[in-house]
Design a protein around this motif. Structure first.
Motif, mmCIF file in Angstrom:
data_model
loop_
_atom_site.group_PDB
_atom_site.id
_atom_site.type_symbol
_atom_site.label_atom_id
_atom_site.label_comp_id
_atom_site.label_asym_id
_atom_site.label_seq_id
_atom_site.Cartn_x
_atom_site.Cartn_y
_atom_site.Cartn_z
ATOM 1 N N TRP A 30 -21.105 -39.550 21.213
ATOM 2 C CA TRP A 30 -21.590 -38.206 21.967
ATOM 3 C C TRP A 30 -21.383 -37.224 20.587
ATOM 4 C CZ3 TRP A 30 -22.487 -35.192 25.800
ATOM 5 C CH2 TRP A 30 -21.927 -34.235 25.862
ATOM 6 N N ASN A 31 -19.809 -37.706 19.822
ATOM 7 C CA ASN A 31 -19.581 -36.110 18.716
ATOM 8 C C ASN A 31 -19.611 -34.915 19.119
ATOM 9 O OD1 ASN A 31 -18.251 -36.814 16.354
ATOM 10 N ND2 ASN A 31 -20.774 -37.066 15.371
ATOM 11 N N LYS A 32 -19.101 -34.674 20.498
ATOM 12 C CA LYS A 32 -20.260 -32.595 20.617
ATOM 13 C C LYS A 32 -17.908 -32.706 21.158
ATOM 14 C CE LYS A 32 -24.173 -33.321 22.094
ATOM 15 N NZ LYS A 32 -25.384 -33.686 23.634
ATOM 16 N N CYS A 33 -17.213 -33.039 21.321
ATOM 17 C CA CYS A 33 -16.124 -32.619 21.467
ATOM 18 C C CYS A 33 -15.538 -31.168 20.499
ATOM 19 C CB CYS A 33 -14.420 -33.538 21.428
ATOM 20 S SG CYS A 33 -14.921 -34.589 22.654
ATOM 21 N N PHE A 35 -12.594 -30.088 19.924
ATOM 22 C CA PHE A 35 -11.406 -29.742 18.896
ATOM 23 C C PHE A 35 -11.384 -31.711 18.356
ATOM 24 C CE2 PHE A 35 -12.174 -33.281 22.209
ATOM 25 C CZ PHE A 35 -10.931 -34.648 21.676
ATOM 26 N N CYS A 36 -12.707 -32.283 18.390
ATOM 27 C CA CYS A 36 -12.576 -33.136 17.187
ATOM 28 C C CYS A 36 -13.517 -33.038 15.758
ATOM 29 C CB CYS A 36 -13.458 -33.923 17.708
ATOM 30 S SG CYS A 36 -13.502 -36.064 17.444
ATOM 31 N N MET A 37 -13.056 -33.291 14.578
ATOM 32 C CA MET A 37 -13.446 -33.132 13.503
ATOM 33 C C MET A 37 -13.552 -34.513 13.107
ATOM 34 S SD MET A 37 -10.623 -30.591 12.466
ATOM 35 C CE MET A 37 -11.324 -29.382 10.711
ATOM 36 N N LEU A 38 -13.698 -35.663 13.793
ATOM 37 C CA LEU A 38 -12.984 -36.750 12.907
ATOM 38 C C LEU A 38 -14.772 -37.343 12.055
ATOM 39 C CD1 LEU A 38 -11.679 -38.873 15.630
ATOM 40 C CD2 LEU A 38 -10.918 -38.395 12.790
ATOM 41 N N TYR A 39 -16.091 -37.543 13.288
ATOM 42 C CA TYR A 39 -17.201 -38.387 12.367
ATOM 43 C C TYR A 39 -18.502 -36.621 12.869
ATOM 44 C CZ TYR A 39 -14.958 -42.247 14.323
ATOM 45 O OH TYR A 39 -13.784 -43.279 14.379
ATOM 46 N N LYS A 40 -18.229 -35.451 12.608
ATOM 47 C CA LYS A 40 -19.189 -34.562 12.869
ATOM 48 C C LYS A 40 -19.701 -34.972 11.724
ATOM 49 C CE LYS A 40 -17.808 -31.580 16.502
ATOM 50 N NZ LYS A 40 -17.070 -33.273 17.020
ATOM 51 N N GLY A 147 -12.928 -46.721 24.633
ATOM 52 C CA GLY A 147 -14.264 -46.389 25.196
ATOM 53 C C GLY A 147 -14.451 -44.531 25.946
ATOM 54 N N ARG A 148 -14.737 -44.633 26.410
ATOM 55 C CA ARG A 148 -15.335 -42.489 26.565
ATOM 56 C C ARG A 148 -15.459 -43.156 28.312
ATOM 57 N NH1 ARG A 148 -19.559 -39.624 26.466
ATOM 58 N NH2 ARG A 148 -18.112 -37.419 26.654
ATOM 59 N N ALA A 149 -14.359 -41.426 29.183
ATOM 60 C CA ALA A 149 -14.282 -42.178 30.267
ATOM 61 C C ALA A 149 -16.292 -42.552 30.883
ATOM 62 C CB ALA A 149 -13.844 -41.118 30.757
ATOM 63 N N TYR A 175 -9.029 -39.161 27.141
ATOM 64 C CA TYR A 175 -9.215 -38.305 28.732
ATOM 65 C C TYR A 175 -8.755 -36.895 28.250
ATOM 66 C CZ TYR A 175 -9.458 -42.263 31.980
ATOM 67 O OH TYR A 175 -10.417 -43.292 32.958
ATOM 68 N N GLU A 176 -7.809 -36.616 27.469
ATOM 69 C CA GLU A 176 -7.615 -35.379 26.582
ATOM 70 C C GLU A 176 -7.013 -34.275 28.042
ATOM 71 O OE1 GLU A 176 -7.779 -36.168 24.280
ATOM 72 O OE2 GLU A 176 -10.116 -37.289 23.782
ATOM 73 N N SER A 177 -7.857 -34.486 29.361
ATOM 74 C CA SER A 177 -7.252 -33.592 30.662
ATOM 75 C C SER A 177 -8.292 -33.956 31.915
ATOM 76 C CB SER A 177 -8.040 -31.503 29.908
ATOM 77 O OG SER A 177 -8.173 -31.107 31.534
HETATM 78 S S1 SF4 Z 1 -13.151 -36.946 20.332
HETATM 79 FE FE1 SF4 Z 1 -13.367 -39.032 20.582
HETATM 80 S S2 SF4 Z 1 -15.298 -39.319 22.307
HETATM 81 FE FE2 SF4 Z 1 -15.046 -36.964 21.257
HETATM 82 S S3 SF4 Z 1 -16.215 -36.232 19.669
HETATM 83 FE FE3 SF4 Z 1 -14.164 -37.411 18.429
HETATM 84 S S4 SF4 Z 1 -15.000 -39.261 18.637
HETATM 85 FE FE4 SF4 Z 1 -16.148 -38.855 19.899
#
Ligand code: SF4
Length: 384
Positions: A30-33, A35-40, A147-149, A175-177
């Protein structure tokens, strides 16, 4: 000469810190959240099943090799060291170290399947991998995965049952929210409906579900919605674990653009705590019976842990007792905690006297609210 290496991904849940890590996919599909900077900076790939099985074989080989140096409860460390030094590359040494640590200090009965959404794999491939883990590493008692929802909602019930049968024990899901408004705001790529459908299917198949929520992620504007809709999801899904990850607007994340749009105000540290209280107060103990845990340094009150069917009154009164402290005492603890103090406010006396003085002075002298939040934020911005 063949090099004995296996892939190791970057991330696992804190509760899997002692598990062996098996990389089944790479990065996040997915890589679009926002707040997330992990795999951008990285593209998603699945790994061929044969390659993953080869990694499992390598892990089993290292396990056998290392266990040969164990005599009863004792390890022949000079022999382990000599063996380690025969390895040809840094990667091989890292793999050896990981298996050694897993056998000696870790949970030698647990393995976590990386990376961000292994459940996206075709079920028959995942079943083959999980079965092979059980075959080659029979000491494993717990196999877990992210696993993503949105993905969970699409998996068929019979596939979940087959995965459970093969030996998948637990799914972690961010789930985050539970609020659709918040999910859209942060580009989570899922909905409350999918969260409930996916979560219920996981539970009905007998797989444990561990879901993560970010109090505060909707900002001040959506705080009430975030608390109530999240409680609604918890009541509907009855997860085994609800793990709290208080939101912090990280420097460099896409949430900065959301804030710049003008419709988003980051909640204060205390407002986020009030949101946690509000969410917990709306959990129905007759429906949700799993456990709430605050297993991350980012949460202000790490003692907010308990079983939802019995401990909600206690958790609420614990939060209330903190809120009832004089403002300066609250601020002193907030600051100490944000600087990394790992205990609750009743243990503040354990800090070095010089640290106590430093913290008290800073708390007393930072009177401007914005400066106070900026000070706390500077510390929290460093957390993962
Ligand atoms: S929070 Fe999880 S699902 Fe969303 S971009 Fe980051 S790794 Fe991917």
């Amino acid at each position: 000469m063949e090099e004995f290496v296996f892939q190791i991904g970057p991330i696992r849940p804190p509760s899997e810190a002692n598990s062996l890590l098996l990389r089944v996919t790479e990065n996040c599909p997915w890589n679009k959240c926002k707040f997330c900077m992990l795999y951008k900076k990285n593209d998603f790939h699945t790994r061929p099943v044969a390659e993953v099985k080869k990694d499992i074989d390598t892990m089993a080989e290292y396990r056998d090799r290392i266990l040969a140096y164990k005599d009863g409860e004792d390890w022949n460390m000079p022999a382990v060291q000599a063996d380690y030094e025969t390895l040809l590359s840094d990667d091989a040494r890292m793999c050896y170290q990981m298996v050694f640590r897993w056998l000696t200090e870790g949970d030698s009965q647990a393995i976590f399947l990386q990376d961000a959404n292994t459940m996206v794999l075709r079920p028959e491939w995942l079943i083959e991998i999980v079965s092979y883990v059980r075959e080659r590493l029979p000491e494993i008692q717990r196999i877990t995965s992210y696993g993503r929802a949105n993905t969970l909602a699409k998996i068929k019930e019979e596939d979940f049952r087959a995965l459970r049968q093969a030996g998948l024990d637990r799914i972690h899901s961010g789930y985050e929210s539970g609020s659709d408004k918040v999910l859209e705001l942060i580009a989570k790529g899922t909905t409350q409906e999918e969260q409930i459908i996916g979560g219920q299917k996981v539970r009905q198949a007998g797989i444990e579900l561990s879901i993560y929520f970010m109090p505060g992620v909707g900002g001040r504007e959506l705080s009430e919605d975030n608390a109530l809709e999240t409680a609604k999801v918890i009541n509907a899904v009855n997860p085994n674990f609800v793990r709290l990850r208080t939101f912090v607007l990280r420097t460099g994340s896409l949430m900065e653009e959301v804030r710049a749009s003008g419709n988003y105000t980051e909640a204060t540290d205390m407002e986020k705590l009030l949101e946690i209280r509000n969410m917990i107060a709306h959990i129905d103990p007759s429906k949700a019976k799993g456990r709430i845990t605050s297993d991350h340094i980012i949460n202000l009150l790490q003692e907010v842990n308990g079983d939802m069917d019995t401990d909600i009154p206690w958790m609420l009164s614990y939060i209330d007792s903190f809120l009832a402290l004089p403002e300066l005492e609250r601020k002193k603890y907030q600051l100490a905690r944000r600087m990394g103090f790992p205990l609750d406010w009743k243990q503040m006396y354990r800090l070095k006297e010089s640290d106590q003085t430093y913290i008290a002075d800073l708390a007393k002298n930072t009177v401007d609210d914005a400066a106070w939040e900026a000070l706390l934020h500077r510390f929290m911005d460093r957390y993962i």
